[in-house]
Design a protein around this motif. Structure first.
Motif, short mmCIF file in Angstrom:
data_model
loop_
_atom_site.label_atom_id
_atom_site.label_comp_id
_atom_site.label_asym_id
_atom_site.label_seq_id
_atom_site.Cartn_x
_atom_site.Cartn_y
_atom_site.Cartn_z
N ILE A 6 -38.75 -15.73 0.43
CA ILE A 6 -38.21 -17.02 -0.01
C ILE A 6 -39.08 -18.16 0.51
CG2 ILE A 6 -36.28 -18.64 0.35
CD1 ILE A 6 -34.41 -16.16 0.17
N ASP A 7 -39.48 -18.06 1.79
CA ASP A 7 -40.33 -19.09 2.38
C ASP A 7 -41.67 -19.18 1.69
OD1 ASP A 7 -38.44 -19.82 4.20
OD2 ASP A 7 -39.32 -18.75 5.89
N LEU A 8 -42.30 -18.02 1.49
CA LEU A 8 -43.67 -18.08 0.97
C LEU A 8 -43.70 -18.53 -0.48
CD1 LEU A 8 -45.09 -15.64 -0.93
CD2 LEU A 8 -44.54 -14.32 1.08
N LEU A 9 -42.63 -18.26 -1.24
CA LEU A 9 -42.57 -18.76 -2.62
C LEU A 9 -41.99 -20.19 -2.67
CD1 LEU A 9 -41.29 -15.56 -4.49
CD2 LEU A 9 -43.63 -16.46 -4.41
N LYS A 10 -41.67 -20.72 -1.49
CA LYS A 10 -41.12 -22.08 -1.37
C LYS A 10 -39.90 -22.29 -2.29
CE LYS A 10 -45.43 -24.39 0.11
NZ LYS A 10 -45.97 -23.15 0.70
N LEU A 11 -39.04 -21.30 -2.30
CA LEU A 11 -37.90 -21.37 -3.22
C LEU A 11 -36.93 -22.49 -2.85
CD1 LEU A 11 -37.12 -17.61 -3.91
CD2 LEU A 11 -38.70 -19.16 -5.07
N HIS A 12 -36.94 -22.89 -1.56
CA HIS A 12 -36.03 -23.97 -1.16
C HIS A 12 -36.42 -25.30 -1.80
CE1 HIS A 12 -39.42 -23.92 1.59
NE2 HIS A 12 -39.20 -25.19 1.79
N THR A 13 -37.63 -25.38 -2.37
CA THR A 13 -38.06 -26.64 -3.00
C THR A 13 -37.70 -26.67 -4.49
OG1 THR A 13 -40.25 -25.82 -3.62
CG2 THR A 13 -40.02 -26.77 -1.41
N ILE A 14 -37.19 -25.57 -5.03
CA ILE A 14 -36.87 -25.52 -6.46
C ILE A 14 -35.54 -26.23 -6.71
CG2 ILE A 14 -36.23 -23.95 -8.35
CD1 ILE A 14 -38.36 -22.03 -7.36
N LYS A 15 -35.57 -27.24 -7.56
CA LYS A 15 -34.41 -28.12 -7.70
C LYS A 15 -33.54 -27.78 -8.91
CE LYS A 15 -35.79 -31.11 -4.46
NZ LYS A 15 -35.43 -30.61 -3.14
N GLU A 16 -34.07 -27.11 -9.89
CA GLU A 16 -33.34 -26.95 -11.14
C GLU A 16 -32.99 -25.49 -11.45
OE1 GLU A 16 -32.37 -29.43 -13.07
OE2 GLU A 16 -33.38 -31.05 -11.99
N ASN A 17 -33.93 -24.59 -11.20
CA ASN A 17 -33.75 -23.21 -11.68
C ASN A 17 -32.63 -22.50 -10.94
OD1 ASN A 17 -36.57 -24.22 -11.73
ND2 ASN A 17 -36.90 -22.42 -13.00
N ARG A 18 -31.82 -21.80 -11.70
CA ARG A 18 -30.75 -21.03 -11.09
C ARG A 18 -31.37 -19.84 -10.35
NH1 ARG A 18 -27.33 -19.22 -15.60
NH2 ARG A 18 -28.19 -17.20 -15.05
N MET A 19 -30.94 -19.63 -9.13
CA MET A 19 -31.52 -18.55 -8.31
C MET A 19 -30.39 -17.78 -7.66
SD MET A 19 -34.63 -20.44 -6.30
CE MET A 19 -33.74 -21.86 -5.65
N THR A 20 -30.56 -16.47 -7.59
CA THR A 20 -29.67 -15.67 -6.73
C THR A 20 -30.53 -14.78 -5.84
OG1 THR A 20 -29.41 -14.10 -8.58
CG2 THR A 20 -27.61 -15.61 -8.20
N PHE A 21 -30.08 -14.61 -4.61
CA PHE A 21 -30.75 -13.74 -3.65
C PHE A 21 -29.71 -12.80 -3.09
CE2 PHE A 21 -31.54 -18.24 -2.71
CZ PHE A 21 -32.76 -18.38 -3.35
N GLY A 22 -30.16 -11.64 -2.71
CA GLY A 22 -29.24 -10.77 -2.00
C GLY A 22 -30.02 -9.94 -1.01
N THR A 23 -29.35 -9.53 0.06
CA THR A 23 -30.04 -8.64 0.99
C THR A 23 -29.07 -7.68 1.65
OG1 THR A 23 -31.76 -8.50 2.66
CG2 THR A 23 -30.01 -10.12 3.06
N ASN A 24 -29.66 -6.68 2.29
CA ASN A 24 -28.93 -5.57 2.91
C ASN A 24 -28.19 -4.72 1.87
OD1 ASN A 24 -29.88 -6.28 5.44
ND2 ASN A 24 -28.18 -7.68 5.82
N PHE A 25 -28.73 -4.66 0.68
CA PHE A 25 -28.24 -3.71 -0.32
C PHE A 25 -28.80 -2.34 0.01
CE2 PHE A 25 -28.42 -7.34 -3.65
CZ PHE A 25 -27.29 -7.90 -3.10
N LYS A 26 -28.06 -1.32 -0.37
CA LYS A 26 -28.54 0.04 -0.11
C LYS A 26 -29.76 0.36 -0.95
CE LYS A 26 -24.29 2.20 1.36
NZ LYS A 26 -23.11 2.89 0.88
#
Lengths: 156, 156
Positions: free
Chosen positions: B32-52
């Motif tokens: 997330i950091d390297l793609l600078k996703l926190h700077t994206i203002k419009e696009n809908r995003m979902t993230f998930g972690t600790n999935f099997k």
């Protein structure tokens, strides 16, 4: 040709845990930071942002499996997402809906933005009166009286 | 009593965009950091972690609506998540599956972990040979020959 949503859909419902909804879209990562979610090693978590919201224009959502937060965490969330709603999930159902409550006074959880404030130079615990309207929160320092607005809010 | 998953389910499929799957769980926030996703203002995003995940034990997933990444971003992802799979979605279908490719050599996108390396003291572009096995990536600096392993990898 496979569809892209099956796996993701199957994991996005949680059996027990917490859903934090109605986070202003631009503050999703602030809430993630303040809850230190990047340090959680086991619990399944999903986050979403820039979803449509009638009230905010765009909103963010956090879902964490098997995790329930303390009141002090709720106070912190209230400072950066005062309209957030926290749903407690048990056995796939919402068993409790909490609105985060912006406290009247806060101690030790935020930094004064005034670089000259004594709290930034000596071992003094920060204390603020909380000034709030429907959507924004600001903090008035009890030492220097400077107002720290939401855009400059730094939690400690 | 309402269920907690309806709204979230309805937004987690994307019509057009990118899904990055098979990210090692502990590296979701690095990606997330390297793609600078926190700077994206419009696009809908979902993230998930600790999935099997059979392969990793636990994995993370990122889905971004209306966004497609450049090759240099793929190279960066490869360095911290060498087994990531990138699916390109059009009209709700996976139209292209890309495996990120760990490059043999990289220039300018990572920092040498040797504090004495010339690249940390002068305006010299970093260059590395990439050393990789199935799950890990390390970088051998062409200037000081010190190896920067994945745990110390810092992208610039």
């Amino acid at each position: 040709m496979e569809t892209n949503n099956e796996k993701f859909l199957s994991v996005s419902a949680i059996q027990n845990g917490t859903v934090i909804d109605h986070i202003p879209a631009g503050r999703l990562f602030h809430v993630i930071d303040l809850l230190k979610l990047h340090t959680i090693k086991e619990n399944r978590m999903t986050f979403g942002t820039n979803f449509k919201s009638e009230r905010f224009g765009r909103k963010g959502v956090i879902k964490i499996s098997g995790k329930f937060f303390e009141d002090i965490d709720m106070d912190k969330i209230a400072l950066i997402a005062p309209n957030a709603k926290v749903n407690i999930i048990r056995d796939y159902k919402v068993v409790e809906k909490r609105k985060v409550a912006v406290p009247n006074k806060i101690t030790a959880i935020a930094k004064c933005m005034n670089p000259k404030c004594i709290t930034n130079h000596e071992e003094v615990t920060t204390k603020f009166d909380v000034i709030t309207d429907d959507k924004k929160v600001a903090l008035k320092c009890l030492y220097c009286e400077k107002i720290t607005d939401q855009d400059n809010l730094e939690l400690i």
